[in-house]
Design a protein around this motif. Structure first.
Motif, short mmCIF file in Angstrom:
data_model
loop_
_atom_site.label_atom_id
_atom_site.label_comp_id
_atom_site.label_asym_id
_atom_site.label_seq_id
_atom_site.Cartn_x
_atom_site.Cartn_y
_atom_site.Cartn_z
N TRP A 22 -2.27 5.39 -7.60
CA TRP A 22 -3.25 6.37 -8.12
C TRP A 22 -4.19 5.72 -9.12
O TRP A 22 -5.42 5.89 -9.02
CB TRP A 22 -2.50 7.53 -8.78
CG TRP A 22 -3.35 8.32 -9.72
CD1 TRP A 22 -4.35 9.20 -9.40
CD2 TRP A 22 -3.29 8.29 -11.16
NE1 TRP A 22 -4.91 9.72 -10.55
CE2 TRP A 22 -4.29 9.18 -11.63
CE3 TRP A 22 -2.50 7.61 -12.08
CZ2 TRP A 22 -4.50 9.39 -12.99
CZ3 TRP A 22 -2.71 7.82 -13.42
CH2 TRP A 22 -3.70 8.70 -13.87
N ARG A 23 -3.65 4.94 -10.04
CA ARG A 23 -4.45 4.38 -11.12
C ARG A 23 -5.33 3.22 -10.66
O ARG A 23 -6.50 3.13 -11.07
CB ARG A 23 -3.53 3.93 -12.26
CG ARG A 23 -4.25 3.28 -13.43
CD ARG A 23 -5.14 4.27 -14.16
NE ARG A 23 -5.82 3.65 -15.27
CZ ARG A 23 -5.31 3.55 -16.49
NH1 ARG A 23 -4.10 4.03 -16.75
NH2 ARG A 23 -5.99 2.98 -17.45
N PHE A 24 -4.79 2.34 -9.84
CA PHE A 24 -5.51 1.10 -9.54
C PHE A 24 -6.08 1.02 -8.13
O PHE A 24 -6.91 0.16 -7.85
CB PHE A 24 -4.58 -0.10 -9.78
CG PHE A 24 -4.13 -0.20 -11.21
CD1 PHE A 24 -4.99 -0.64 -12.19
CD2 PHE A 24 -2.85 0.18 -11.57
CE1 PHE A 24 -4.58 -0.71 -13.51
CE2 PHE A 24 -2.44 0.11 -12.88
CZ PHE A 24 -3.31 -0.34 -13.86
N MET A 25 -5.64 1.89 -7.25
CA MET A 25 -6.18 1.89 -5.89
C MET A 25 -6.92 3.18 -5.55
O MET A 25 -7.41 3.35 -4.43
CB MET A 25 -5.04 1.67 -4.88
CG MET A 25 -4.34 0.33 -5.05
SD MET A 25 -3.01 0.10 -3.85
CE MET A 25 -2.48 -1.55 -4.27
N GLY A 26 -6.98 4.09 -6.52
CA GLY A 26 -7.73 5.32 -6.31
C GLY A 26 -7.11 6.28 -5.31
O GLY A 26 -7.83 7.09 -4.70
N TYR A 30 2.09 14.46 -6.11
CA TYR A 30 0.89 14.07 -5.36
C TYR A 30 -0.17 13.56 -6.34
O TYR A 30 -0.24 14.01 -7.48
CB TYR A 30 0.35 15.22 -4.50
CG TYR A 30 -0.09 16.46 -5.23
CD1 TYR A 30 -1.44 16.70 -5.52
CD2 TYR A 30 0.83 17.44 -5.61
CE1 TYR A 30 -1.85 17.85 -6.17
CE2 TYR A 30 0.44 18.60 -6.26
CZ TYR A 30 -0.91 18.81 -6.54
OH TYR A 30 -1.31 19.96 -7.18
N PRO A 31 -0.99 12.57 -5.90
CA PRO A 31 -1.95 11.92 -6.80
C PRO A 31 -3.36 12.50 -6.65
O PRO A 31 -3.87 12.66 -5.53
CB PRO A 31 -1.92 10.46 -6.31
CG PRO A 31 -1.68 10.59 -4.83
CD PRO A 31 -0.84 11.83 -4.63
N ILE A 32 -3.99 12.77 -7.77
CA ILE A 32 -5.36 13.30 -7.77
C ILE A 32 -6.24 12.39 -8.61
O ILE A 32 -6.10 12.31 -9.84
CB ILE A 32 -5.41 14.74 -8.33
CG1 ILE A 32 -4.62 15.67 -7.42
CG2 ILE A 32 -6.86 15.20 -8.45
CD1 ILE A 32 -5.16 15.79 -6.01
N ALA A 33 -7.14 11.66 -7.95
CA ALA A 33 -8.08 10.79 -8.66
C ALA A 33 -9.33 11.55 -9.08
O ALA A 33 -9.96 11.21 -10.09
CB ALA A 33 -8.46 9.60 -7.77
N LYS A 34 -9.70 12.56 -8.31
CA LYS A 34 -10.87 13.39 -8.63
C LYS A 34 -10.41 14.84 -8.65
O LYS A 34 -10.11 15.43 -7.60
CB LYS A 34 -11.97 13.19 -7.59
CG LYS A 34 -12.54 11.77 -7.58
CD LYS A 34 -13.65 11.64 -6.54
CE LYS A 34 -14.22 10.22 -6.53
NZ LYS A 34 -15.30 10.07 -5.51
N THR A 37 0.84 -1.20 0.00
CA THR A 37 0.00 0.00 0.00
C THR A 37 0.87 1.24 0.00
O THR A 37 1.82 1.34 0.78
CB THR A 37 -0.91 0.03 1.25
OG1 THR A 37 -1.72 -1.15 1.27
CG2 THR A 37 -1.81 1.26 1.23
N VAL A 38 0.55 2.17 -0.87
CA VAL A 38 1.19 3.48 -0.86
C VAL A 38 0.27 4.42 -0.08
O VAL A 38 -0.94 4.46 -0.32
CB VAL A 38 1.42 4.01 -2.29
CG1 VAL A 38 1.93 5.45 -2.26
CG2 VAL A 38 2.42 3.11 -3.02
#
Length: 364
Positions: A310-314, A330-334, A274-275
């Motif tokens: 980001w891509r597969f765990m949201g 930093y990852p942005i899913a929405k 897990t990240v």
């Protein structure tokens, strides 16, 4: 008056009449004793043909999972009784495309005897769920297991094969050196992707990413030694407005002398790690960030791991943090206001001086 027969012809006729014919060689077919004629003097010998098939020409899976590559053989018409059939599985790596690419052995088996090779030792076996089933089971898929697998069935001189493509679900991302754009030769690009828990992307992987909307105006190395970049919105600075959208290619480049960025491919994880964003009372410099992840029971996350999360765990977090290469992302899913562009993605703030203070993303 008839001329005398040649001595060699006499010997041949003697052997034929005495049923002491020359040795018979197997040509790959299995002949029956029954012969049919067509009424014009032509005689046909009934024969059994070996067929090798795969119901799935390609298989997709997640890294770390177990996968079965289907391969079945049969005889036409059917035969009774066992035969000494041998199976050989070989592999052409997806990142081994090019003039020097060659297949390497994965596994060979005959009866209950089998042998596996290289990185596949201890990870492969035959499925054998039914007669004629020679499907290959691979355990704990590695990121570089992708490519074309060949199932070859050998029975005497008969030799038939079928291929199955193995693809890993994953995400393609552009990557450049902390020194700036266009600093990697081919080997440097390979090494940079591997350091970020990924591999150089193949043409097919980059094409799929472009088809899903990846637009990037800097050329990067691919696994086949070409330099390309994906454009969804044609514009003057990226090949011109007159060109249709697609992959722009520089073709094959010199792997030592030419310099580009890299397109890396990070495979989807099985879910064993897990990240996460490490919450803390204060910001950290790079050295403190590495130590904080270790204290928390993990490691500082790599770029490929952040993209996969980001891509597969949201993973969605509007807080910039250190990663293992010294970059801030930093990852942005929405997508939302004050969190970068209007599209989802991993935001990249570059490579700041290591003494500056940020949060950190860890991998556990």
């Amino acid at each position: 008056m008839l001329s005398p027969l040649h001595p060699l012809l006499v010997v041949w006729m003697y052997l034929l009449v005495s049923n002491r014919a020359f040795p018979v060689y197997n040509n790959g077919f299995f002949y029956h004793d029954v012969m049919d004629g067509d009424g014009n003097g032509e005689i046909y010998i009934k024969r059994v043909r070996l067929h090798v098939e795969s119901p799935q020409p390609s298989v997709s899976a997640a890294r770390g999972s177990n996968i079965t590559l289907p391969c079945h053989y049969r005889y036409e018409p059917e035969i009774n009784g066992p035969r000494r059939t041998r199976v050989k599985w070989s592999w052409l790596p997806a990142n081994g495309a090019g003039k020097t690419a060659h297949e390497t052995d994965v596994m060979v088996a005959m009866g209950n005897r089998h042998r596996s090779y290289g990185s596949f030792q201890g990870r492969v076996r035959l499925h054998r769920a039914a007669p004629g089933d020679m499907s290959l089971v691979i355990n704990e898929l590695h990121q570089n297991d992708t490519g074309r697998y060949r199932c070859e069935i050998i029975d005497g001189l008969e030799d038939e094969s079928v291929t199955v493509e193995l693809e890993l679900r994953g995400v393609v991302f552009p990557y450049h050196s902390k020194m700036g754009r266009y600093h990697f030769n081919f080997l440097g690009a390979q090494r940079a992707c591997e350091e970020q828990d990924s591999t150089l992307a193949t043409f097919e992987q980059l094409f799929a990413a472009w088809d899903e909307g990846l637009d990037w105006c800097n050329a990067g190395w691919l696994a086949d030694g070409t330099a390309q970049y994906p454009i969804t919105t044609p514009r003057e600075a990226c090949g011109g407005v007159d060109l249709a959208s697609g992959l722009r290619s520089y073709g094959q480049r010199h792997r030592h002398f030419h310099r580009f960025d890299a397109f890396c491919f990070s495979a989807a994880p099985k879910g064993q790690w897990t990240v996460y964003f490490l919450k803390g009372p204060r910001k950290l410099n790079f050295t403190e960030a590495v130590a904080a992840c270790t204290t928390d029971g993990g490691l500082i996350a790599k770029v490929g791991q952040l993209y996969a999360a980001w891509r597969f765990m949201g993973l969605d977090r509007c807080d910039a943090g250190w990663l293992a290469d010294g970059s801030i992302r930093y990852p942005i899913a929405k997508a939302r206001p004050n969190c970068g562009p209007s599209e989802p993605g991993v935001r990249n703030l570059g490579f700041p001086p290591l003494h500056q203070k940020y949060s950190v993303y860890c991998n556990r």
